[in-house]
Design a protein around this motif. Structure first.
Motif, PDB file in Angstrom:
ATOM      1  N   ALA A   1      51.410   0.107 111.222  1.00  0.00           N
ATOM      2  CA  ALA A   1      52.478   0.422 112.181  1.00  0.00           C
ATOM      3  C   ALA A   1      53.317   1.613 111.707  1.00  0.00           C
ATOM      4  O   ALA A   1      54.496   1.712 112.042  1.00  0.00           O
ATOM      5  CB  ALA A   1      53.358  -0.805 112.393  1.00  0.00           C
ATOM      6  N   HIS A   2      52.730   2.527 110.921  1.00  0.00           N
ATOM      7  CA  HIS A   2      53.488   3.652 110.350  1.00  0.00           C
ATOM      8  C   HIS A   2      54.080   4.526 111.456  1.00  0.00           C
ATOM      9  O   HIS A   2      53.534   4.653 112.544  1.00  0.00           O
ATOM     10  CB  HIS A   2      52.609   4.481 109.425  1.00  0.00           C
ATOM     11  CG  HIS A   2      51.608   5.334 110.142  1.00  0.00           C
ATOM     12  ND1 HIS A   2      50.392   4.840 110.579  1.00  0.00           N
ATOM     13  CD2 HIS A   2      51.642   6.629 110.523  1.00  0.00           C
ATOM     14  CE1 HIS A   2      49.730   5.792 111.181  1.00  0.00           C
ATOM     15  NE2 HIS A   2      50.465   6.899 111.176  1.00  0.00           N
TER      16      HIS A   2
ATOM     17  N   GLY B   1      50.385   7.784 106.885  1.00  0.00           N
ATOM     18  CA  GLY B   1      49.348   7.507 107.862  1.00  0.00           C
ATOM     19  C   GLY B   1      48.912   6.070 107.729  1.00  0.00           C
ATOM     20  O   GLY B   1      49.640   5.239 107.175  1.00  0.00           O
ATOM     21  N   LEU B   2      47.730   5.766 108.211  1.00  0.00           N
ATOM     22  CA  LEU B   2      47.233   4.401 108.146  1.00  0.00           C
ATOM     23  C   LEU B   2      47.166   3.906 106.694  1.00  0.00           C
ATOM     24  O   LEU B   2      47.485   2.761 106.398  1.00  0.00           O
ATOM     25  CB  LEU B   2      45.862   4.316 108.815  1.00  0.00           C
ATOM     26  CG  LEU B   2      45.290   2.923 109.007  1.00  0.00           C
ATOM     27  CD1 LEU B   2      46.238   2.041 109.810  1.00  0.00           C
ATOM     28  CD2 LEU B   2      43.939   2.980 109.683  1.00  0.00           C
TER      29      LEU B   2
END
Length: 191
Positions: A102-103, A132-133
């Motif tokens: 959920a960044h 990022g992810l």
């Protein structure tokens, strides 16, 4: 003195937010108490705070009031621009984006503004991640290079008069760069 900061540390500067004012007043009281200590600052103590958006820039103002060998800011995860951030009397800035499923995206323009202020004021900058992810997903580059600066501890002089014996022992050893201390230990490595 041990200070533990928890979720209350993330309260808003907004007077309408419950408990925000009492927490800020508590921070200011702690700063006053630290300043009252006659042996403060210790030559090996680095003090920092986190700032994730412009709403929390007041923390840097409080930090400047605390005597310390090094004052640093952790701008991670950086969630927005910080136009109110003043870096005078700050020695080190660490900046990074958020990572995880959920960044929230990091805008490199925010980091450039911080970088430019650091360069102008000769403040060390460590850019940890774009985010990022996963932490490594966005890489670490800002305009084609990494920023891996650390405060220059070599210019930290002993805070205790040379004609008196320091209560902390060898101040030069306490203030020497960590890389030098690690090099003296067998099997230790610096990266």
């Amino acid at each position: 003195m041990t200070v533990i900061c928890g979720p209350a540390d993330r309260l808003s500067e907004d007077e309408a937010v419950p408990l925000a004012r009492p927490v800020r007043e508590d921070v200011r009281k702690r700063v006053a108490n630290w300043n009252a200590l006659s042996f403060w600052p210790l030559p090996n103590v680095w003090i920092g705070t986190s700032i994730e958006s412009d709403e929390y820039c007041w923390r840097a103002d409080e930090l400047r009031g605390i005597p310390a060998a090094v004052r640093f800011l952790s701008l991670e995860p950086l969630l927005g621009p910080v136009p109110s951030l003043e870096l005078s009397r700050i020695d080190w800035v660490i900046v990074g984006g958020e990572s995880g499923p959920a960044h929230r995206a990091l805008d490199l323009a925010w980091v450039r503004d911080i970088r430019d202020q650091c360069v102008d004021l000769r403040v060390a900058l460590l850019s940890k991640q774009v985010g990022g992810l996963t932490p490594k997903a966005g890489g670490r580059l800002l305009d084609g290079r990494t920023w891996d600066e650390y405060p220059d501890t070599a210019d930290m002089v002993a805070l205790w008069p040379s004609h008196e014996k320091s209560p902390w022992g060898d101040l030069e050893a306490l203030t020497s760069p960590a890389s030098e201390r690690l090099a003296e230990r067998p099997g230790a490595a610096c990266t």
